[in-house]
Design an enzyme around this catalytic site. Structure first.
Site, mmCIF file in Angstrom:
data_model
loop_
_atom_site.group_PDB
_atom_site.id
_atom_site.type_symbol
_atom_site.label_atom_id
_atom_site.label_comp_id
_atom_site.label_asym_id
_atom_site.label_seq_id
_atom_site.Cartn_x
_atom_site.Cartn_y
_atom_site.Cartn_z
ATOM 1 N N LYS A 65 0.462 -1.223 -0.225
ATOM 2 C CA LYS A 65 0.051 -0.053 -0.384
ATOM 3 C C LYS A 65 0.578 1.490 -0.109
ATOM 4 C CE LYS A 65 -3.646 2.859 2.398
ATOM 5 N NZ LYS A 65 -3.270 4.423 1.312
ATOM 6 N N ASP A 67 1.410 4.884 0.114
ATOM 7 C CA ASP A 67 0.991 6.218 0.586
ATOM 8 C C ASP A 67 1.566 7.507 -0.204
ATOM 9 O OD1 ASP A 67 -0.065 7.969 2.446
ATOM 10 O OD2 ASP A 67 1.814 7.688 4.028
ATOM 11 N N GLU A 207 2.459 1.454 5.123
ATOM 12 C CA GLU A 207 1.480 1.526 6.015
ATOM 13 C C GLU A 207 1.230 0.176 6.397
ATOM 14 O OE1 GLU A 207 -2.097 4.757 5.391
ATOM 15 O OE2 GLU A 207 -0.879 4.240 3.958
#
Length: 355
Positions: A65, A67, A207
């Site tokens: 993921k 960011d 994350e």
């Protein structure tokens, strides 16, 4: 001076070997010719639905993921356009990504991905990306940013949104060099057990991870085809005021935050960590221009200064209290209006607490 571009931090298996995507495959020369489809000016982005646990099974693939800022890269014969999640043209702000996209050797394409700036450890750093753009409302161009491409929506005159993800990934892996070092890179599929992968991502300070269903077409909105599982939760909240402080640098002790409930705002707590003295000074100047005598939330405090709900903050936190306030929140930065940041809907709090 432009800094050398960093590679993203690899995830390792138990033997400390780098996890790799599946090998790149060549396109099938016998693929039937399809009629040309008009190239859309914008595709509503598929959004990941937050879930507390990782889904399992052969139908799911996993990625890191990232960011940063969600972007769509439109490659056309007349040039490249970079479109934000909200539909705004940010091509001038990402010149290195635009230049790299022109080198992919394709006439027409739409890539879906995330613009990021990597820290010294190779992790995406949202604050660093904002600084590279000059902060909220800034007009600087980002020379340090790169795009992690994770989907392909249009290619050589063909609309791919109705094809399954496995096919789209196959074509994307042919188009974007694997293990590249340029400003457009492939967000690699991570072949690993989901639970162990999430633990590894969290241990490395990432994350979280994204899980995507291999057999689904590309559908806009939060359909559940894509899921996000976070190590630490992060959401967007509206700043509705601040608490004055004579001792804190910048004069702000904490920011007062609210989530959305229909057309109303609901107080979800305050955040007093994560911003520097420079951040606090900027926030105070910006918020003092938005002062109001009509608070957006029902809240009383002698040192509270209320403002019009205009600025959206990205907040990292560890969960929710049972009375609906954020647990251990930390300020990450302001979201751009053009980024179309969705303010957290407080109706989701109960499901978050129950999970």
């Amino acid at each position: 001076m432009m800094r050398p571009r960093r590679r993203s931090l690899p995830l390792l298996d138990k033997s400390h070997s780098t996890l790799q995507s599946r090998p790149m495959r060549k396109r099938d020369p016998d693929q039937p010719s399809l009629p040309f489809d008009p190239m859309p000016s914008r595709v509503e982005p598929c959004l990941a639905l937050l879930k507390p646990t990782v889904p399992f099974g052969p139908h799911w693939l996993y990625e890191v993921k990232w960011d940063g800022y969600r972007l769509a890269i439109h490659i056309e014969p007349k040039g490249v356009r970079i479109i934000t999640r909200g539909g705004h043209d940010w091509t001038p702000r990402f010149p290195t990504i635009a230049a790299a996209a022109t080198q992919l050797g394709v006439t027409t394409a739409i890539l879906d991905g995330e613009a990021v700036v990597l820290d010294e450890q190779g992790r995406s750093d949202f604050g660093a990306l904002q600084r590279s753009l000059g902060g909220r409302g800034g007009k600087r161009v980002s020379q340090e940013s790169l795009l992690y491409a994770f989907d392909l929506l249009y290619l050589d005159g063909h609309d791919l949104t109705q094809t399954e993800l496995a096919v789209r990934r196959h074509l994307l892996e042919d188009l974007v060099p694997e293990a590249g070092s340029g400003a457009v890179q492939l967000s690699e599929e991570l072949k690993f057990d989901g639970r162990q992968l999430l633990d590894q991502a969290c241990n490395l300070g990432l994350e979280g991870i994204i899980a995507k269903h291999r057999d689904r077409p590309y559908r806009g909105g939060r359909t559940g085809d894509w899921l996000k599982i976070k190590c630490v939760q992060s959401e967007s909240f509206m700043i509705v005021g601040y608490e004055q402080s004579a001792s804190a640098r910048g004069g702000i002790g904490s920011l007062l935050l609210a989530g959305r409930q229909g057309c109303d705002w609901v107080y979800v707590g305050s955040v007093g960590t994560g911003f520097s003295a420079k951040d606090a000074e900027y926030l105070k100047r910006a918020l003092d221009q938005l002062r109001t005598n009509k608070p957006a939330v029902s809240l009383k405090g002698k040192r509270f200064v209320f403002v019009q709900p205009t600025l959206i903050a990205e907040i990292e936190f560890r969960g929710w209290t049972h009375d609906g306030n954020l647990r251990h929140p930390s300020y990450k930065g302001l979201r751009e209006v053009q980024d179309n940041a969705a303010v957290f809907n407080v109706t989701d709090i109960h499901s978050a607490i129950d999970s």
